[in-house]
Design an enzyme around this catalytic site. Structure first.
Site, PDB file in Angstrom:
ATOM      1  N   HIS A  17       0.911  -1.112   0.040  1.00  0.00           N
ATOM      2  CA  HIS A  17       0.084   0.087  -0.118  1.00  0.00           C
ATOM      3  C   HIS A  17       0.912   1.178  -0.110  1.00  0.00           C
ATOM      4  CE1 HIS A  17      -3.227  -2.804   2.211  1.00  0.00           C
ATOM      5  NE2 HIS A  17      -3.250  -2.802   0.941  1.00  0.00           N
ATOM      6  N   LYS A  41     -16.079  -6.295  13.473  1.00  0.00           N
ATOM      7  CA  LYS A  41     -16.097  -7.649  13.762  1.00  0.00           C
ATOM      8  C   LYS A  41     -15.184  -8.345  12.309  1.00  0.00           C
ATOM      9  CE  LYS A  41     -20.334  -8.194  16.469  1.00  0.00           C
ATOM     10  NZ  LYS A  41     -21.404  -7.591  15.898  1.00  0.00           N
ATOM     11  N   ARG A  90      -1.841  -6.277  -8.392  1.00  0.00           N
ATOM     12  CA  ARG A  90      -0.850  -7.228  -8.343  1.00  0.00           C
ATOM     13  C   ARG A  90      -1.063  -7.940  -9.610  1.00  0.00           C
ATOM     14  NH1 ARG A  90      -2.824  -7.874  -2.337  1.00  0.00           N
ATOM     15  NH2 ARG A  90      -4.593  -7.320  -3.439  1.00  0.00           N
ATOM     16  N   SER A 128      -2.824  -7.784   2.931  1.00  0.00           N
ATOM     17  CA  SER A 128      -2.858  -7.747   4.467  1.00  0.00           C
ATOM     18  C   SER A 128      -3.371  -9.121   5.100  1.00  0.00           C
ATOM     19  CB  SER A 128      -4.225  -6.624   4.676  1.00  0.00           C
ATOM     20  OG  SER A 128      -3.942  -5.280   4.160  1.00  0.00           O
TER      21      SER A 128
HETATM   22  P1  ADP Z   1      -9.636  -3.854  -0.568  1.00  0.00           P
HETATM   23  O1  ADP Z   1      -9.778  -2.650  -1.191  1.00  0.00           O
HETATM   24  O2  ADP Z   1     -10.132  -4.969  -1.551  1.00  0.00           O
HETATM   25  O3  ADP Z   1     -10.195  -4.127   0.628  1.00  0.00           O
HETATM   26  P2  ADP Z   1      -6.972  -3.471   0.252  1.00  0.00           P
HETATM   27  O4  ADP Z   1      -7.249  -2.517   1.314  1.00  0.00           O
HETATM   28  O5  ADP Z   1      -5.923  -4.604   0.808  1.00  0.00           O
HETATM   29  O6  ADP Z   1      -8.044  -3.970  -0.399  1.00  0.00           O
HETATM   30  O7  ADP Z   1      -6.294  -2.900  -0.745  1.00  0.00           O
HETATM   31  C1  ADP Z   1      -6.598  -1.459  -1.308  1.00  0.00           C
HETATM   32  C2  ADP Z   1      -5.979  -1.437  -2.855  1.00  0.00           C
HETATM   33  O8  ADP Z   1      -4.534  -1.539  -2.696  1.00  0.00           O
HETATM   34  C3  ADP Z   1      -6.556  -2.444  -3.782  1.00  0.00           C
HETATM   35  O9  ADP Z   1      -6.522  -1.631  -4.945  1.00  0.00           O
HETATM   36  C4  ADP Z   1      -5.499  -3.502  -3.898  1.00  0.00           C
HETATM   37  O10 ADP Z   1      -5.680  -4.212  -5.077  1.00  0.00           O
HETATM   38  C5  ADP Z   1      -4.178  -2.747  -3.601  1.00  0.00           C
HETATM   39  N1  ADP Z   1      -3.078  -3.355  -3.061  1.00  0.00           N
HETATM   40  C6  ADP Z   1      -3.060  -4.269  -2.074  1.00  0.00           C
HETATM   41  N2  ADP Z   1      -2.125  -4.760  -1.672  1.00  0.00           N
HETATM   42  C7  ADP Z   1      -1.238  -4.374  -2.759  1.00  0.00           C
HETATM   43  C8  ADP Z   1       0.068  -4.887  -3.376  1.00  0.00           C
HETATM   44  N3  ADP Z   1       1.031  -5.585  -2.515  1.00  0.00           N
HETATM   45  N4  ADP Z   1       0.465  -4.305  -4.396  1.00  0.00           N
HETATM   46  C9  ADP Z   1      -0.104  -3.383  -5.119  1.00  0.00           C
HETATM   47  N5  ADP Z   1      -1.337  -3.207  -4.807  1.00  0.00           N
HETATM   48  C10 ADP Z   1      -2.096  -3.524  -3.708  1.00  0.00           C
END
Ligand code: ADP
Length: 166
Positions: A17, A41, A90, A128
């Site tokens: 992130h 939760k 990714r 995550s």
């Molecule tokens: P979500 O929005 O599906 O709850 P996250 O909060 O984990 O997922 O991620 C927010 C955004 O960051 C999404 O676009 C996700 O694809 C991207 N993301 C998460 N981890 C990575 C990573 N390691 N490399 C690139 N983009 C990532």
């Protein structure tokens, strides 16, 4: 002035992130990290914890702020005056989900563009949920999440184990 929102759950923020924030912040005047409010939760960290962990981790990036939002991302974007939604990709896992989401958001808000960025190769298998999974099994997560997340993550895992045992 170009304003963008980077929405996500960030439970917790990972180095993937942060990599996306650093790249996105170079292309816009201001980037708001939008931390989505969902039931605590379903998350390891509360909304306030997810916000402060992210904010602490990006203190070195001047044009970025972090705030919560609930409901549709396009509405949150409008509220802060953003015309760009930033998402991270990714190569092996995200294309289908992200393209469907981007097209649905476009259907609701033709004036807001989704821009997807690739994180560095070393973060391509980082999520995550994987971090929480391996940390719970005792893995060293120091290269995977920002330093300010190490301690809260191990504390929360220890607390969960204790709660489950009692
Ligand atoms: P979500 O929005 O599906 O709850 P996250 O909060 O984990 O997922 O991620 C927010 C955004 O960051 C999404 O676009 C996700 O694809 C991207 N993301 C998460 N981890 C990575 C990573 N390691 N490399 C690139 N983009 C990532």
């Amino acid at each position: 002035m170009s304003i963008a929102i980077y929405p996500g759950t960030f439970d917790p923020v990972t180095n993937g992130h942060i990599d996306i924030v650093e790249r996105a912040s170079k292309t816009v005047d201001h980037l708001t990290v939008g931390v989505v409010e969902i039931s605590s939760k379903r998350t390891m960290f509360t909304i306030d914890e997810r916000i402060s962990l992210f904010a602490e981790a990006i203190i070195h990036v001047p044009n970025v702020s972090v705030q919560s939002y609930s409901g549709l991302t396009v509405n949150a974007a409008r509220e802060i005056g953003a015309d760009v939604i930033v998402r991270g990709l990714r190569i092996t896992s995200d294309f289908e989900y992200e393209s469907e989401m981007a097209l649905m958001n476009r259907r609701m808000a033709e004036d807001i563009e989704t821009i997807c960025l690739f994180s560095a190769l070393e973060y391509q298998i980082l999520s995550s949920s994987r971090v929480k999974e391996v940390a719970a099994l005792g893995a060293d997560v120091s290269g995977l999440v920002p330093q300010n997340v190490w301690e809260p993550l191990s504390e929360r895992i220890a607390q969960t184990k204790q709660d489950n045992a009692s």
